[in-house]
Scaffold this motif. Structure first.
Motif, PDB file in Angstrom:
ATOM      1  N   SER A   7      35.247 -28.789  35.844  1.00  0.00           N
ATOM      2  CA  SER A   7      35.535 -27.405  35.437  1.00  0.00           C
ATOM      3  C   SER A   7      34.600 -26.910  34.338  1.00  0.00           C
ATOM      4  CB  SER A   7      36.986 -27.302  34.937  1.00  0.00           C
ATOM      5  OG  SER A   7      37.898 -27.618  35.967  1.00  0.00           O
ATOM      6  N   ARG A  55      32.116 -18.780  35.035  1.00  0.00           N
ATOM      7  CA  ARG A  55      31.326 -19.878  34.519  1.00  0.00           C
ATOM      8  C   ARG A  55      31.959 -20.347  33.207  1.00  0.00           C
ATOM      9  NH1 ARG A  55      25.054 -17.833  35.403  1.00  0.00           N
ATOM     10  NH2 ARG A  55      25.410 -16.781  37.379  1.00  0.00           N
ATOM     11  N   THR A  56      31.679 -21.573  32.823  1.00  0.00           N
ATOM     12  CA  THR A  56      32.376 -22.146  31.676  1.00  0.00           C
ATOM     13  C   THR A  56      31.436 -22.965  30.800  1.00  0.00           C
ATOM     14  OG1 THR A  56      33.007 -24.109  32.960  1.00  0.00           O
ATOM     15  CG2 THR A  56      34.576 -22.273  32.910  1.00  0.00           C
ATOM     16  N   GLU A  59      31.461 -14.593  38.759  1.00  0.00           N
ATOM     17  CA  GLU A  59      30.398 -15.465  38.273  1.00  0.00           C
ATOM     18  C   GLU A  59      29.560 -14.800  37.194  1.00  0.00           C
ATOM     19  OE1 GLU A  59      28.654 -13.022  41.572  1.00  0.00           O
ATOM     20  OE2 GLU A  59      30.549 -14.114  41.259  1.00  0.00           O
ATOM     21  N   LYS A  71      37.514 -21.620  35.521  1.00  0.00           N
ATOM     22  CA  LYS A  71      36.711 -22.090  36.653  1.00  0.00           C
ATOM     23  C   LYS A  71      37.431 -21.827  37.973  1.00  0.00           C
ATOM     24  CE  LYS A  71      33.334 -23.616  36.815  1.00  0.00           C
ATOM     25  NZ  LYS A  71      32.026 -23.009  37.161  1.00  0.00           N
ATOM     26  N   ASP A  89      30.743 -26.213  33.100  1.00  0.00           N
ATOM     27  CA  ASP A  89      29.358 -26.065  33.531  1.00  0.00           C
ATOM     28  C   ASP A  89      28.359 -26.571  32.501  1.00  0.00           C
ATOM     29  OD1 ASP A  89      29.894 -24.804  36.046  1.00  0.00           O
ATOM     30  OD2 ASP A  89      30.367 -22.969  34.972  1.00  0.00           O
TER      31      ASP A  89
END
Length: 229
Positions: A205, A185-186, A164, A180, A207
């Motif tokens: 998928s 995180r994306t 993360e 993801k 963020d």
């Protein structure tokens, strides 16, 4: 802000992120290259480009060219794509605010990596000279950015146990899906190639979505435990 709450590493795609116009120009160049040898509608080229843009270049293009019956022209067209710096008078360029974004993130102790299917022999990589060091480039080799194992292997190689703390910024929803799944995180960088319809199935998928490095900086500046949707 507590340093531990910030992303440890941000992975930045080149085509469509560091260079916002690169994805669209590469698509145009691929379409022109295919149509030197066989007639293929632009929309059909675009569909194929979106599907393979996260895969190793030579392997994915070999499948495409073989399927179209033009595999004998593969090497020449790959060489043309790798040497590409402009299409139809439009030059590949870094996105507005890239330098400022990189400086701000590094000042906060965030490590930046270029996470791209291009390699050291790709001409457009020269746009990053002076902005990134050789050690900042992630060597994908034959790995696919659409494969979650690619990210898992990278984290393992870095001895990272907190995925993360890693964040992928890409214009391809397929790449973000894989990241993801691996726990990263994306952030989706919106451009001219991937449409709302392309992105919609991958909403869970992604963020956050941005359209510029100014917006990306705003997203990362507080970087809470969960990014805003």
């Amino acid at each position: 802000m507590d340093r531990d709450s910030r992303a440890h590493t941000v992975l930045l795609d080149f085509d469509g992120v560091l260079s916002l116009n690169a994805s669209s120009l590469l698509l145009r160049a691929l379409h022109e290259g295919i149509n030197r040898h066989t007639d293929l509608p632009y929309d059909a080229t675009a569909a194929q480009f979106k599907a393979i843009s996260t895969f190793p270049q030579r392997d994915s293009l070999r499948v495409l060219f073989a399927g179209l019956g033009i595999e004998q022209h593969l090497s020449a067209e790959i060489a043309a794509l790798r040497s590409l710096t402009a299409v139809g008078g439009a030059r590949l360029a870094l996105g507005d605010g890239v330098e400022e974004f990189c400086a701000e993130q590094r000042a906060h102790g965030v490590r930046l990596r270029v996470f791209s299917t291009m390699d050291h022999a790709t001409a457009r990589r020269a746009l990053l000279d002076g902005l990134f060091e050789p050690r900042d480039f992630v060597a994908l080799d034959h790995a696919s950015k659409a494969d979650p194992d690619t990210y898992t292997a990278l984290l393992a190689a870095e001895r990272e146990t907190h995925p993360e703390r890693w964040l992928l910024v890409d214009d391809s929803p397929l790449a973000l899906r894989a990241a993801k799944i691996a726990g990263l995180r994306t952030v989706l960088m919106r451009g001219e190639v991937f449409t709302d319809a392309d992105v919609a199935p991958f909403g869970s998928s992604i963020d956050a979505q941005v359209t510029s490095f100014a917006q990306l900086g705003d997203v990362l500046r507080p970087l809470p435990a969960a990014l805003p949707a």
